[in-house]
Design a protein around this motif. Structure first.
Motif, PDB file in Angstrom:
ATOM      1  N   TYR A 287       0.839  -1.201   0.000  1.00  0.00           N
ATOM      2  CA  TYR A 287       0.000   0.000   0.000  1.00  0.00           C
ATOM      3  C   TYR A 287       0.873   1.249   0.000  1.00  0.00           C
ATOM      4  O   TYR A 287       1.850   1.356   0.757  1.00  0.00           O
ATOM      5  N   LEU A 288       0.506   2.221  -0.837  1.00  0.00           N
ATOM      6  CA  LEU A 288       1.312   3.436  -0.990  1.00  0.00           C
ATOM      7  C   LEU A 288       0.653   4.691  -0.438  1.00  0.00           C
ATOM      8  O   LEU A 288       1.308   5.492   0.234  1.00  0.00           O
ATOM      9  N   ALA A 289      -0.623   4.904  -0.754  1.00  0.00           N
ATOM     10  CA  ALA A 289      -1.241   6.186  -0.427  1.00  0.00           C
ATOM     11  C   ALA A 289      -2.752   6.056  -0.395  1.00  0.00           C
ATOM     12  O   ALA A 289      -3.339   5.243  -1.111  1.00  0.00           O
ATOM     13  N   ASP A 290      -3.381   6.906   0.442  1.00  0.00           N
ATOM     14  CA  ASP A 290      -4.831   6.971   0.462  1.00  0.00           C
ATOM     15  C   ASP A 290      -5.305   8.054  -0.507  1.00  0.00           C
ATOM     16  O   ASP A 290      -4.512   8.684  -1.215  1.00  0.00           O
ATOM     17  N   ALA A 291      -6.607   8.293  -0.522  1.00  0.00           N
ATOM     18  CA  ALA A 291      -7.182   9.223  -1.494  1.00  0.00           C
ATOM     19  C   ALA A 291      -6.671  10.654  -1.287  1.00  0.00           C
ATOM     20  O   ALA A 291      -6.397  11.364  -2.265  1.00  0.00           O
ATOM     21  N   ALA A 292      -6.538  11.071  -0.032  1.00  0.00           N
ATOM     22  CA  ALA A 292      -6.104  12.445   0.231  1.00  0.00           C
ATOM     23  C   ALA A 292      -4.694  12.682  -0.295  1.00  0.00           C
ATOM     24  O   ALA A 292      -4.409  13.720  -0.923  1.00  0.00           O
ATOM     25  N   TYR A 362       6.769  -2.280   8.346  1.00  0.00           N
ATOM     26  CA  TYR A 362       6.948  -2.910   7.040  1.00  0.00           C
ATOM     27  C   TYR A 362       7.121  -1.854   5.961  1.00  0.00           C
ATOM     28  O   TYR A 362       7.985  -1.980   5.080  1.00  0.00           O
ATOM     29  N   TRP A 363       6.300  -0.821   5.995  1.00  0.00           N
ATOM     30  CA  TRP A 363       6.429   0.257   5.003  1.00  0.00           C
ATOM     31  C   TRP A 363       7.796   0.922   5.093  1.00  0.00           C
ATOM     32  O   TRP A 363       8.401   1.243   4.067  1.00  0.00           O
ATOM     33  N   ASN A 367      10.565   0.910   1.986  1.00  0.00           N
ATOM     34  CA  ASN A 367      11.183   2.104   1.410  1.00  0.00           C
ATOM     35  C   ASN A 367      12.701   2.024   1.484  1.00  0.00           C
ATOM     36  O   ASN A 367      13.403   2.420   0.541  1.00  0.00           O
ATOM     37  N   ALA A 368      13.218   1.513   2.599  1.00  0.00           N
ATOM     38  CA  ALA A 368      14.674   1.354   2.737  1.00  0.00           C
ATOM     39  C   ALA A 368      15.197   0.320   1.745  1.00  0.00           C
ATOM     40  O   ALA A 368      16.294   0.482   1.181  1.00  0.00           O
TER      41      ALA A 368
END
Length: 454
Positions: A287-292, A362-363, A367-368
């Motif tokens: 998962y990367l990003a929500d709607a906002a 985990y996120w 990214n690392a």
């Protein structure tokens, strides 16, 4: 009046007539050394070829272009089916728009309780799919898989069915007509085909588009799906794939329900492990990003519509990009750095604080991992490559023991080192045990290799 001029005309006619009897005098296929033709279909819509490479992998070529995948991309293709499938709590019917090799749809069709429909525009592709998915060689294929030869847009508009999950393939934006598969009108038609709890995933080839084009498509998507989000298909830096995902309702995942589903479907759990989706964290770790955040990223600007097809005119610019443009890995890293998701965006309210912390870790590890991969110096020397990655991967495991993409490679490195330097292999396994004490694999390998002797 000048008979001499008739001779060239007669000569041309004679030559053309001879060409009718020659076995393909003009070879239209460009093959690399070691490649051979496994099958070929001449059709009204396209010429389709299955190419076998030196490693015995099959690739699907349409009109002399490698654009449809192959057996080497099976890992990615299967994830593109299983990720959306697992984000729905109880899917009964699934639709794939664009089939290519058929691997993605076949991955979902393995589950008998799921009815799978697939739509493929090019009819010449369908009889060749079994080269990439042997189950499709049976007459009719799996009983729960129905393949339609049709235009995706017309099919969505005409179909009376409601689907729990709809997945749209990687349509190269600059290909003729592909821009109309990213229009507001098409997204709206897909929304109308969703069941009450249905979700839609539009996969996007980030390696075939620039950031501005991604913003345009994202704006258009959010206009129809205002609660949409974004995720990754995998951790590839060279061929990153972004998924825009949404439904009629905000998308949230219940951890307990996910674990129960895996426990009650061993075959599904086995297939998920094969593509690195071993837990709710490896699933939602994409998962990367929500709607906002997506809305802030997309910004203000035009939409891609049928009467103003902006993608149609903007996408070809990428084909003629200069060397100074950002690479695919640079675009991916820029996106990852631009987004900062929160576990509450995707987990239900029943999620515990520990579960939220594990997902956030985990996120951070993901990214690392991507940043580490972008800075690895390519080298044919395996030992030099190992020396570059061991310490960064160990740090990533300390951040998130759930991050399989770092933990599993370290086990393989230890197994390789065992034959060259057993003491170094033992130290690596001990370090891995300390970095992730809750995981048994490193300790089990160390006991198996060294019989408990340090």
């Amino acid at each position: 009046r000048r008979p001499v001029l008739a001779w060239p005309a007669a000569g041309c006619a004679l030559t053309a007539g001879l060409f009718l009897f020659l076995p393909h005098p003009l070879d239209q296929l460009r093959l690399s050394p070691g490649e051979s033709i496994a099958a070929h279909q001449n059709g009204i819509m396209a010429d389709v070829t299955v190419v076998r490479d030196a490693r015995q992998n099959f690739h699907l070529m349409v009109n002399n272009h490698y654009q449809m995948g192959g057996t080497a991309s099976r890992y990615s293709d299967q994830r593109q089916a299983l990720i959306p499938l697992m984000l729905h709590p109880d899917p009964q019917r699934m639709l794939f728009l664009g089939l290519g090799t058929g691997t993605t749809a076949a991955a979902a069709a393995q589950y008998d309780e799921l009815q799978v429909d697939g739509v493929e525009l090019i009819p010449e592709i369908v009889p060749l799919m079994f080269y990439f998915q042997p189950s499709l060689k049976r007459i009719g294929g799996p009983e729960n898989l129905t393949i339609f030869t049709a235009d995706a847009r017309r099919f969505v508009l005409a179909s009376p069915s409601a689907y729990d999950v709809i997945v749209a393939d990687l349509f190269h934006p600059s290909r003729d007509g592909a821009g109309f598969l990213y229009t507001r009108e098409h997204f709206q038609a897909i929304r109308e085909r969703l069941s009450d709890d249905g979700i839609f995933c539009q996969w996007l080839p980030l390696y075939q588009m620039d950031i501005d084009l991604l913003r345009l498509i994202t704006r258009t998507f959010l206009d129809v799906f205002p609660d949409g989000g974004a995720l990754l298909a995998h951790h590839s830096l060279t061929q990153p794939i972004i998924g825009l995902i949404a439904g009629r309702k905000p998308l949230q995942v219940n951890v307990q329900a996910f674990d129960t589903r895996l426990a009650s479907h061993p075959a599904l759990a086995r297939d998920l492990r094969a593509v690195g989706l071993t837990s709710v964290y490896t699933l939602l770790g994409n998962y990367l990003a929500d709607a906002a955040q997506l809305r802030a990223f997309a910004g203000a600007g035009p939409l891609n519509t049928d009467d103003h097809p902006a993608v149609l005119f903007q996408a070809p610019r990428f084909v003629y990009r200069t060397a100074a443009d950002l690479s695919a890995s640079d675009r991916l890293l820029a996106l990852v750095q631009a987004f900062s998701p929160h576990p509450a965006d995707i987990l239900t309210a029943s999620a515990t604080q520990t579960q939220q912390m594990r997902l956030a870790a985990y996120w951070q590890a993901r990214n690392a991992y991507l940043a580490t991969g972008a800075h690895i110096r390519p080298t044919p020397d395996v030992d030099s490559l190992i020396a570059q990655v061991v310490n960064p991967l160990m740090a990533i495991v300390r951040t998130s023991p759930d991050f399989e993409a770092a933990y599993r490679p370290l086990l393989k490195v230890a197994a390789r080192l065992y034959h060259q330097d057993p003491q170094k292999a033992s130290r690596l396994l001990l370090g891995l045990e300390n970095a992730a004490p809750a995981r048994p694999e490193a300790g089990e390998m160390r006991l198996a290799l060294f019989q408990g002797i340090e």
